[in-house]
Design an enzyme around this catalytic site. Structure first.
Site, PDB file in Angstrom:
ATOM      1  NE  ARG A   1      -0.567  -0.973   4.656  1.00 30.34           N
ATOM      2  CZ  ARG A   1      -0.193  -0.357   5.766  1.00 30.34           C
ATOM      3  NH1 ARG A   1      -0.481   0.903   5.967  1.00 30.34           N
ATOM      4  NH2 ARG A   1       0.477  -1.006   6.686  1.00 30.34           N
TER       5      ARG A   1
ATOM      6  CG  ASP B   1      -5.699   0.403   1.055  1.00 28.33           C
ATOM      7  OD1 ASP B   1      -5.815  -0.752   1.533  1.00 28.33           O
ATOM      8  OD2 ASP B   1      -6.017   1.433   1.671  1.00 28.33           O
TER       9      ASP B   1
ATOM     10  CG  ASP C   1       4.805 -20.740  15.970  1.00 32.29           C
ATOM     11  OD1 ASP C   1       4.371 -20.185  14.946  1.00 32.29           O
ATOM     12  OD2 ASP C   1       5.999 -20.679  16.320  1.00 32.29           O
TER      13      ASP C   1
ATOM     14  CG  HIS D   1       6.675 -26.559  11.091  1.00 29.09           C
ATOM     15  ND1 HIS D   1       6.145 -26.213   9.870  1.00 29.09           N
ATOM     16  CD2 HIS D   1       7.017 -25.399  11.693  1.00 29.09           C
ATOM     17  CE1 HIS D   1       6.154 -24.894   9.753  1.00 29.09           C
ATOM     18  NE2 HIS D   1       6.681 -24.369  10.848  1.00 29.09           N
TER      19      HIS D   1
ATOM     20  CE  LYS E   1      17.037 -24.025  12.855  1.00 34.25           C
ATOM     21  NZ  LYS E   1      15.616 -24.069  13.176  1.00 34.25           N
TER      22      LYS E   1
END
Ligand code: BG6
Length: 489
Positions: free
Chosen positions: A50, A92, A234, A239, A344
């Protein structure tokens, strides 16, 4: 069989081109595809947002992104090719009349229009209506969207319904970026191209399976979003369940999208519901407090910027999953995922059953089971833990645990391992839906997850604390200890 999905020239239209998803992931992935020479020469990339920007501004922003969010060195020739594809359009997205502007760029071209919704789902309805009104869509047009596709079954259905008013199910590409990861795809090869695994992949030989998706990162400035979502929704709803379906599904008849999706849906339907009856025994919720990661002190979840001190949102979840079907009867799957853990690490560990009798008691009072460890990230590869005789002539047979180790980076030195996005964007451009989620699949996953969320809500229990830099709350160890098992550390 010849691959029926082909690369046709596309107009890839990114709604929300200046937003986070586009800047941190999409544009970088597209540059990498350009670098690898994988984008069809005639394909164009049209950014929509926008703000008032010229084409040159947008190109400059895209370049700045690469410098800021990626370790990629920008090569002049590649950049020239890439930037020539980029253009910008100010719309927009809430103003339906403004979508007419798309006609000026797409009219009269035979390119396939790919509408990538890189915006919050509350804008999806506007975009769909705007597109319908502008009359630019054809039966070949596609739309791509990604999570969060709802926060429960009902909201997911609402989004799917909105999209279905304009796009048929075949035109919709729902992304879970884990399905683009090389190692997740390799699960198909591992399971269905190697007879040593195909014949042993069931309750006769396998004791249990663990799936860990551990993250080092915390909330990364997304406290509000995350706090309303939590780790279950989440990460696990999408996943981890996706990895689970790849590990647990029956052999599909072929690699066609509908064959694979049908098998995945069967797994999701066979997940034993977790309800108020069993939620306490089967799930653990955790929330991190301050701690140390790689020697650095990091704040707790409630000390992060913008935190609400009363929050009971989980940043860690561990679950025992049972799959009620013939193949997996009596084989638990233990899933865990959390933020601010020790490292990780995304991996699957398949524990095979112990042998019925031990003739090597001098080495091991109990023979350790064989393990298949699949490293999804980092250090992609596959290991098999087995027992071997220690070479030597002096003693009786002495055993030692050893590993057969297939590291992808050592074995496939010349093949670059791409991230999930590159693969998925490419597949969307090819029009191959195999790696995308069908409506039924995602709604089935929500049905199962909603019941856990409802049970948690019913008991209104606070999550258990764990220090950042550990493997989660003690209760997660207890979850397996109750079954006489332990997490792979
Ligand atoms: C996203 C989640 O889907 O996946 C993030 O919203 C998470 O919270 C991320 O950090 C993890 O992805 P990856 O590819 O780094 O494992």
């Amino acid at each position: 069989m010849k691959d029926k999905h082909t690369y046709k020239p596309c107009d890839l239209i990114i709604y929300g081109a200046l937003g986070d998803l586009s800047r941190r992931k999409l544009l970088i992935s597209l540059y990498r595809l350009e670098h690898a020479g994988l984008i069809e020469p005639e394909t164009r990339i049209i950014g929509i947002d926008r703000h008032e920007h010229s084409q040159e501004d947008f190109i400059a922003i895209a370049r700045q992104n690469l410098q800021e969010f990626s370790s990629e060195t920008i090569e002049a020739a590649v950049w020239t090719r890439f930037s020539a594809r980029l253009s910008y359009l100010k719309i927009d997205l809430t103003q339906l009349d403004q979508y007419q502007a798309l006609r000026t760029v797409t009219d009269g071209t035979s390119r396939v229009m790919i509408n990538y919704f890189a915006v919050s789902p509350f804008l999806f309805k506007n975009i769909c209506q705007g597109l319908a009104k502008s009359g630019v869509l054809t039966s070949e047009s596609r739309m791509v969207m990604e999570k969060p596709i709802g926060h429960d079954l009902e909201s997911c259905k609402e989004i799917n319904d909105v999209v279905a008013c304009v796009f048929s199910e075949e035109q919709v590409f729902r992304i879970d970026h884990y399905l683009g990861k090389e190692t997740v795809l390799n699960l198909l090869a591992l399971r269905f191209a190697n007879s040593i695994f195909t014949t042993n992949w069931n309750h006769n030989t396998i004791d249990h399976i663990q799936i860990t998706v551990a993250e080092e990162v915390g909330i990364e400035g997304r406290w509000d979003y995350f706090d309303q979502t939590g780790q279950l929704r989440d990460m696990l709803q999408n996943h981890l369940l996706q990895i689970l379906t790849f590990i647990a599904m029956e052999p599909p008849a072929d690699l066609e999208a509908h064959s694979i999706r049908n098998e995945k849906i069967k797994v999701l339907k066979a997940l034993r519901p977790i309800t108020t009856e069993n939620v306490d025994d089967k799930t653990v919720r955790g929330q991190y407090t301050s701690g140390f990661i790689k020697g650095q002190q990091v704040p707790g979840y409630l000390e992060e910027e913008g935190a609400n001190l009363q929050s009971r949102t989980e940043t860690f979840v561990a679950i025992r999953v049972d799959i009620d079907n013939w193949r997996w009867a009596g084989v638990p799957f233990y899933l865990r995922t959390g933020k601010r853990l020790m490292g990780k690490r995304t991996e699957i560990v398949v524990y095979f059953k112990q042998l019925p009798h031990n003739i090597f008691k001098d080495s091991f009072k109990e023979l350790p089971p064989n393990k298949l460890i699949i490293h999804l990230q980092p250090n992609e590869g596959v290991e098999i833990e087995m027992l071997n005789k220690i070479p030597g002539i002096e003693e009786q047979i002495k055993l030692q645990k050893t590993k057969l180790d297939l590291s992808f980076s050592d074995t496939f030195k010349k093949n670059r391992i791409f991230g999930g996005y590159e693969k998925l964007v490419l597949e969307a451009m090819r029009g191959n839906p195999t790696l995308f989620l069908s409506r039924e699949e995602i709604e089935q996953a929500w049905t199962w997850v909603d019941s856990i969320q409802d049970a948690w809500r019913h008991y209104n229990v606070s999550p258990k604390d764990y220090h950042a830099g550990t493997w989660g709350p003690i209760a997660s160890v207890a979850l397996l200890a109750r079954d006489n098992r332990g997490w792979e550390e």
